[in-house]
Design an enzyme around this catalytic site. Structure first.
Site, PDB file in Angstrom:
ATOM      1  N   HIS A 351       0.802  -1.232   0.000  1.00 61.86           N
ATOM      2  CA  HIS A 351       0.000   0.000   0.000  1.00 61.86           C
ATOM      3  C   HIS A 351       0.829   1.275   0.000  1.00 61.86           C
ATOM      4  O   HIS A 351       0.259   2.364   0.122  1.00 61.86           O
ATOM      5  CB  HIS A 351      -0.919   0.056   1.223  1.00 61.86           C
ATOM      6  CG  HIS A 351      -1.964  -1.005   1.261  1.00 61.86           C
ATOM      7  ND1 HIS A 351      -3.220  -0.835   0.722  1.00 61.86           N
ATOM      8  CD2 HIS A 351      -1.940  -2.252   1.767  1.00 61.86           C
ATOM      9  CE1 HIS A 351      -3.924  -1.932   0.914  1.00 61.86           C
ATOM     10  NE2 HIS A 351      -3.171  -2.821   1.547  1.00 61.86           N
ATOM     11  N   LYS A 530      -8.447  13.872   4.127  1.00 63.50           N
ATOM     12  CA  LYS A 530      -7.520  12.726   4.149  1.00 63.50           C
ATOM     13  C   LYS A 530      -6.490  13.017   5.218  1.00 63.50           C
ATOM     14  O   LYS A 530      -6.455  14.128   5.755  1.00 63.50           O
ATOM     15  CB  LYS A 530      -6.846  12.550   2.789  1.00 63.50           C
ATOM     16  CG  LYS A 530      -6.242  13.869   2.237  1.00 63.50           C
ATOM     17  CD  LYS A 530      -5.681  13.725   0.836  1.00 63.50           C
ATOM     18  CE  LYS A 530      -6.701  13.718  -0.259  1.00 63.50           C
ATOM     19  NZ  LYS A 530      -6.787  12.488  -1.023  1.00 63.50           N
ATOM     20  N   ARG A 531      -5.652  12.020   5.550  1.00 65.11           N
ATOM     21  CA  ARG A 531      -4.584  12.293   6.506  1.00 65.11           C
ATOM     22  C   ARG A 531      -3.728  13.464   6.021  1.00 65.11           C
ATOM     23  O   ARG A 531      -3.562  13.665   4.811  1.00 65.11           O
ATOM     24  CB  ARG A 531      -3.690  11.054   6.682  1.00 65.11           C
ATOM     25  CG  ARG A 531      -4.297   9.995   7.580  1.00 65.11           C
ATOM     26  CD  ARG A 531      -4.577  10.516   8.974  1.00 65.11           C
ATOM     27  NE  ARG A 531      -3.375  10.534   9.778  1.00 65.11           N
ATOM     28  CZ  ARG A 531      -3.065   9.616  10.687  1.00 65.11           C
ATOM     29  NH1 ARG A 531      -3.881   8.611  10.918  1.00 65.11           N
ATOM     30  NH2 ARG A 531      -1.952   9.704  11.374  1.00 65.11           N
ATOM     31  N   LYS A 536       0.558  14.566   0.197  1.00 68.41           N
ATOM     32  CA  LYS A 536      -0.830  14.808  -0.219  1.00 68.41           C
ATOM     33  C   LYS A 536      -1.066  16.285  -0.530  1.00 68.41           C
ATOM     34  O   LYS A 536      -2.077  16.659  -1.109  1.00 68.41           O
ATOM     35  CB  LYS A 536      -1.794  14.312   0.854  1.00 68.41           C
ATOM     36  CG  LYS A 536      -1.748  12.787   1.045  1.00 68.41           C
ATOM     37  CD  LYS A 536      -2.685  12.330   2.150  1.00 68.41           C
ATOM     38  CE  LYS A 536      -2.522  10.872   2.530  1.00 68.41           C
ATOM     39  NZ  LYS A 536      -3.206   9.928   1.621  1.00 68.41           N
ATOM     40  N   THR A 638      -8.775   6.212  -2.047  1.00 69.24           N
ATOM     41  CA  THR A 638     -10.109   5.616  -2.124  1.00 69.24           C
ATOM     42  C   THR A 638     -11.150   6.711  -1.913  1.00 69.24           C
ATOM     43  O   THR A 638     -12.271   6.607  -2.429  1.00 69.24           O
ATOM     44  CB  THR A 638     -10.290   4.512  -1.062  1.00 69.24           C
ATOM     45  OG1 THR A 638      -9.769   4.982   0.188  1.00 69.24           O
ATOM     46  CG2 THR A 638      -9.571   3.250  -1.451  1.00 69.24           C
ATOM     47  N   LYS A 642     -14.943   7.773  -3.768  1.00 70.74           N
ATOM     48  CA  LYS A 642     -16.194   8.112  -3.062  1.00 70.74           C
ATOM     49  C   LYS A 642     -16.748   9.435  -3.587  1.00 70.74           C
ATOM     50  O   LYS A 642     -17.954   9.576  -3.811  1.00 70.74           O
ATOM     51  CB  LYS A 642     -15.944   8.197  -1.552  1.00 70.74           C
ATOM     52  CG  LYS A 642     -15.539   6.853  -0.942  1.00 70.74           C
ATOM     53  CD  LYS A 642     -14.947   6.992   0.460  1.00 70.74           C
ATOM     54  CE  LYS A 642     -14.235   5.698   0.858  1.00 70.74           C
ATOM     55  NZ  LYS A 642     -13.371   5.850   2.045  1.00 70.74           N
TER      56      LYS A 642
HETATM   57  C1  26V Z   1       1.888   2.425   7.824  1.00 76.73           C
HETATM   58  C2  26V Z   1       2.458   2.323   9.044  1.00 76.73           C
HETATM   59  C3  26V Z   1       3.917   2.379   9.154  1.00 76.73           C
HETATM   60  C4  26V Z   1       4.398   1.665  10.360  1.00 76.73           C
HETATM   61  C5  26V Z   1       3.660   2.041  11.602  1.00 76.73           C
HETATM   62  C6  26V Z   1       2.179   1.995  11.504  1.00 76.73           C
HETATM   63  C7  26V Z   1       1.640   2.169  10.151  1.00 76.73           C
HETATM   64  C8  26V Z   1       0.271   2.142   9.984  1.00 76.73           C
HETATM   65  C9  26V Z   1      -0.274   2.260   8.757  1.00 76.73           C
HETATM   66  C10 26V Z   1       0.530   2.386   7.677  1.00 76.73           C
HETATM   67  C11 26V Z   1      -0.171   2.434   6.376  1.00 76.73           C
HETATM   68  C12 26V Z   1       0.468   3.213   5.323  1.00 76.73           C
HETATM   69  C13 26V Z   1      -0.001   2.760   4.022  1.00 76.73           C
HETATM   70  C14 26V Z   1      -1.375   3.257   3.638  1.00 76.73           C
HETATM   71  O1  26V Z   1      -2.262   3.556   4.392  1.00 76.73           O
HETATM   72  N1  26V Z   1      -1.536   3.330   2.374  1.00 76.73           N
HETATM   73  C15 26V Z   1      -2.764   3.784   1.749  1.00 76.73           C
HETATM   74  O2  26V Z   1      -3.495   2.643   1.369  1.00 76.73           O
HETATM   75  C16 26V Z   1      -4.711   2.972   0.725  1.00 76.73           C
HETATM   76  C17 26V Z   1      -5.443   1.699   0.449  1.00 76.73           C
HETATM   77  O3  26V Z   1      -4.756   0.929  -0.480  1.00 76.73           O
HETATM   78  C18 26V Z   1      -4.416   3.763  -0.551  1.00 76.73           C
HETATM   79  O4  26V Z   1      -5.628   4.132  -1.138  1.00 76.73           O
HETATM   80  C19 26V Z   1      -3.601   5.012  -0.241  1.00 76.73           C
HETATM   81  O5  26V Z   1      -3.225   5.660  -1.425  1.00 76.73           O
HETATM   82  C20 26V Z   1      -2.362   4.632   0.551  1.00 76.73           C
HETATM   83  O6  26V Z   1      -1.687   5.791   0.993  1.00 76.73           O
END
Ligand code: 26V
Length: 793
Positions: A351, A530-531, A536, A638, A642
């Site tokens: 992701h 969004k975050r 972004k 995503t 929406k």
């Molecule tokens: C990363 C990490 C890094 C380590 C510590 C905790 C933690 C928690 C969550 C994440 C997630 C980062 C990746 C993420 O959220 N990606 C997003 O995924 C979406 C679904 O596929 C996508 O639509 C977004 O573009 C993407 O940024």
């Protein structure tokens, strides 16, 4: 199952009020009514849930297991009534009981067990798997505290703990009998030629099940969340000695494992507790999967015929070594065979490409928390090296770190990205060598569930769609194409306009009440939610907003198209730059909103604590969707899907799934701007890219000047010196380089919006052409290409 009628539902609610909650009507609070209604609705889910489980056992159907550290589910009551076809009945019955259904729905706290896109995707997938009759379990952690609450103090983000479990969560069933011991630490010894792990610590994982009901209640799956409990509750000896606090220590220690969701999705930090959480989820899930599999009476060799396990990013990537450990150490299988079986079961979804978010654990941490897994990882790595001879820089353990991406890749039979562009970049930039040795990367473009993100959150539009093309589109979203012929008709566009306007009026009322800002529903609602992350580029958006303010001030009499700029999103608590951007947005809002010369021409609102429920309110009321990331950085997005479904055209870069949105909707119905992913790389080669862009843009110079002078921070003129400095000298995300192009695209938006009929047609075409972005399409594709599983319906 007996047909539900209004009198039956009412009787159920009153029965639960009396016997489950112990309240009579005159004394029932809003909370009591919500619980009574939720239990009455839950009762209707239980039978299809049992029937689905029974059918899966009887047919020996293959099951999908979705392992995710995050499930961002939001509220469940209205969603459940929608999928059961009971929303209107529930509304009617509650009003007969003198209660307001909306107030009850909004009394439910969000289950915010996720950070953003990755967690919300997992929730949409659960709903689509249930809708499609794909037998599946979601496995996650039952965090006591979900994502923090956000509020603003003098424009700055302040976090406080979230406590969704303070009130009873009526949708879950505690399963004390489904509990597993999770080992940590200790040492590995060799006995009779076999490795034996003697853990130094253990905790119990206890299951809580939430049924997930699909569209029209035809199928239901289980979301199983694990809660950490101590293996020994209490140190009685210490207690008897009078050491009461220390006596409770083991309990407190164990519970920290499921206490709180890590709120930082931007940087990977290498914290031991996080690794323990990841193993806790994964080991509990795999033990549960093997227990269920064995109960079916099959041989472990046949595991891949019956079980598909999907890893949502690398967070559960310890699943590879853990499955090998369970097969070898606990079931006596040979290592190589165990590895082949594990790989045939596992799939890995990537992701993010952001290097700072890729998980790598120091071998010291990894080896001390999971000593047996360290051995297994080294053995996998050695086998891979000796068999495939990859280039020397490729491997799982490098520079005293365990790289979870490489581990997940090697231990999976399929690896997927989440949009066409992203999957290409995963191939070319992230795993080029591994992919050429073992081709396995495929694309699965994300999707969102149209039940929640259209039917539920946008009643005016959903009703218009049903009136126009009949029902059934909810589970066959390509049918939205049938709207296209109507898009030429004045009467349809008038109705479409009325639906959007109803949502905007409702949002304007909400904003007045919750943000203290008056906005006109006639203005263009321009939304970025969004975050908060540099890539972004909320910064690009607020800089353009300042340019607009500057121009209105210079020429207040001109024919401005009124705009409301709406922002929403949280910053990771330690992400200083993101927090500075939040502060700037709020500071600019304070100046602009209080400038009498500006009036309705420009307003800025930033409601605090953006979450799933707020998204459900904002997205249906949006006229314009901001998807303006630096190209190559947003894996998919995503939210973009929406907005499209809800009839908001996109202003955006060629990034993530924007590329596919553009393709589906056509260039005439999308405001494209900015450098492409390739051009971004090229541009960065020029060390003066920002300075050159600023020199070429009078507008950007004016904007940066205003910020640097303290126009928006008169109490502290130097507040944004660093921020301005970064744009000039460290503009990694190319805000300056894309600024003029973004402004030009925004000018196009103004022009297009002023042509009412043209705009409405564009907006309606966005809805009509959004069918591809249903998560049903995504899940069908995972079922065929990764899981090799069919519908059990
Ligand atoms: C990363 C990490 C890094 C380590 C510590 C905790 C933690 C928690 C969550 C994440 C997630 C980062 C990746 C993420 O959220 N990606 C997003 O995924 C979406 C679904 O596929 C996508 O639509 C977004 O573009 C993407 O940024």
């Amino acid at each position: 199952m007996t047909e539900v009628t209004a009198p039956l539902l009412k009787a159920d609610i009153l029965r639960h009020l009396t016997f489950t909650l112990g309240k009579d009507v005159p004394n029932a609070s809003l909370y009591d009514w919500r619980m009574a209604l939720s239990f009455a609705i839950r009762d209707r889910i239980v039978e299809p849930w049992f029937a689905s489980t029974r059918k899966t056992w009887e047919t020996g159907h293959k099951r999908v297991y979705y392992l995710s550290m995050e499930f961002l589910i939001g509220r469940l009551l209205e969603d459940a009534t929608i999928n059961l076809g009971l929303r209107d009945m529930a509304d009617q019955v509650m009003s007969e009981l003198g209660q307001d259904f909306r107030a009850i729905v909004e009394d439910e706290p969000d289950a915010a067990l996720g950070n953003g896109g990755l967690g919300r995707l997992a929730a949409c997938f659960m709903e689509s798997m249930a809708t499609l009759g794909c037998p599946a379990y979601g496995y996650g952690i039952r965090y006591e505290h979900g994502l923090f609450r956000q509020r603003f103090e003098s424009g700055r983000q302040v976090e406080s703990p979230e406590d969704w479990l303070m009130s009873r969560h009526p949708w879950e069933f505690e399963r004390p009998e489904a509990a597993y011991t999770i080992p940590f630490k200790g040492e590995v010894v060799t006995r009779d030629g076999r490795e034996v792990w003697l853990p130094g610590e253990t905790v119990q994982a206890e299951a809580y099940d939430t049924p997930v009901i699909g569209w029209q209640g035809k199928w239901a799956n289980t979301l199983r969340l694990w809660s950490a409990k101590p293996t020994t509750m209490f140190d009685l000896e210490r207690f008897n000695r009078g050491d009461y606090t220390a006596a409770a220590e083991p309990e407190a220690l164990a519970r920290t494992l499921s206490r709180v969701l890590y709120p930082d999705d931007t940087t990977y930090q290498g914290k031991e507790l996080r690794l323990k959480q990841e193993f806790f989820l994964t080991s509990a899930a795999l033990q549960d999967i093997l227990r269920r599999f064995k109960a079916g009476g099959h041989s472990l060799r046949d595991l891949p015929k019956h079980v598909a396990i999907q890893m949502n990013d690398t967070h559960p990537a310890i699943a590879g070594p853990e499955l090998i450990r369970l097969l070898v150490d606990e079931n006596g299988m040979e290592f190589m065979e165990a590895m082949e079986i594990a790989r045939a079961c596992l799939g890995y979804t990537n992701h993010t490409l952001l290097p700072e978010a890729l998980e790598r654990w120091a071998t010291f941490t990894f080896g001390s928390v999971l000593p047996r897994h360290m051995q297994i990882v080294e053995r996998i790595d050695a086998w891979h090296r000796d068999t495939y001879h990859p280039p020397h820089w490729v491997g799982i353990v490098k520079h005293h770190e365990v790289r979870m991406g490489e581990l997940a890749f090697i231990m999976s039979h399929k690896v997927n990205g989440v949009s066409a562009l992203h999957s290409d970049l995963v191939k070319q930039n992230l795993f080029p060598e591994l992919e050429s040795l073992h081709p396995r990367i495929i694309n699965e473009t994300n999707g969102v569930t149209p039940r929640r993100w259209l039917k539920m959150c946008n009643r005016p539009l959903a009703d218009l769609i049903t009136k126009t093309i009949g029902d059934g589109w909810e589970a066959d979203l390509d049918r939205l194409k049938e709207l296209e012929p109507h898009v030429k008709k004045k009467s349809f566009l008038k109705d479409f306009d009325a639906a959007k306007r109803a949502n905007k009026v409702a949002l304007a009322d909400w904003i007045a009440e919750h943000c203290g800002v008056t906005v006109s529903p006639d203005a263009l609602f321009d939304v970025q939610v969004k975050r908060i992350h540099e890539y972004k580029r909320q910064l690009l958006n607020i800089l353009e907003t300042i340019a607009r303010y500057h121009d209105i001030k210079a020429n207040p009499q001109a024919d401005w198209v009124p705009r409301v700029k709406i922002f929403g999103g949280k910053a990771a608590p330690g992400y200083v730059v993101a927090k500075e951007i939040i502060h700037l947005i709020n500071d600019v809002a304070a100046v602009v909103n209080n400038d009498p010369e500006i009036g309705d021409k420009l307003k800025i609102v930033y409601p605090a604590n953006y979450n799933v429920s707020l998204a459900e309110r904002l997205i249906p009321a949006a006229d314009l969707s901001e998807q303006i990331s630096t190209a190559g950085k947003e894996a998919s997005g995503t939210g973009n899907m929406k907005f499209m479904m809800n009839g908001a055209p996109t202003i955006g870069t060629l990034d993530g799934a924007n590329v596919e949105i553009l393709q589906e909707v056509g260039a005439d119905n999308f405001f494209l701007f900015g450098l492409t992913a390739e051009e971004v790389i090229e541009r960065r080669r020029n060390p003066d890219h920002a300075r050159d862009a600023i020199a070429a843009s009078q507008s950007l110079q004016d904007v940066l000047q205003m910020i640097a002078e303290g126009r928006f921070s008169p109490d502290e003129p130097g507040r944004y010196h660093q921020l301005v400095h970064r744009v000039w000298h460290h503009d990694y995300f190319l805000v300056a380089a894309d600024f003029d192009a973004y402004r030009a695209a925004q000018a196009q938006v103004d022009k297009a919006y002023a042509d009412r009929a043209g705009w409405l047609k564009m907006a309606a075409l966005n809805t009509a052409r959004s069918g591809f972005f249903s998560s049903d399409r995504t899940i069908r594709s995972y079922m065929a290409d990764i899981w090799d599983v069919t519908s059990a319906l």
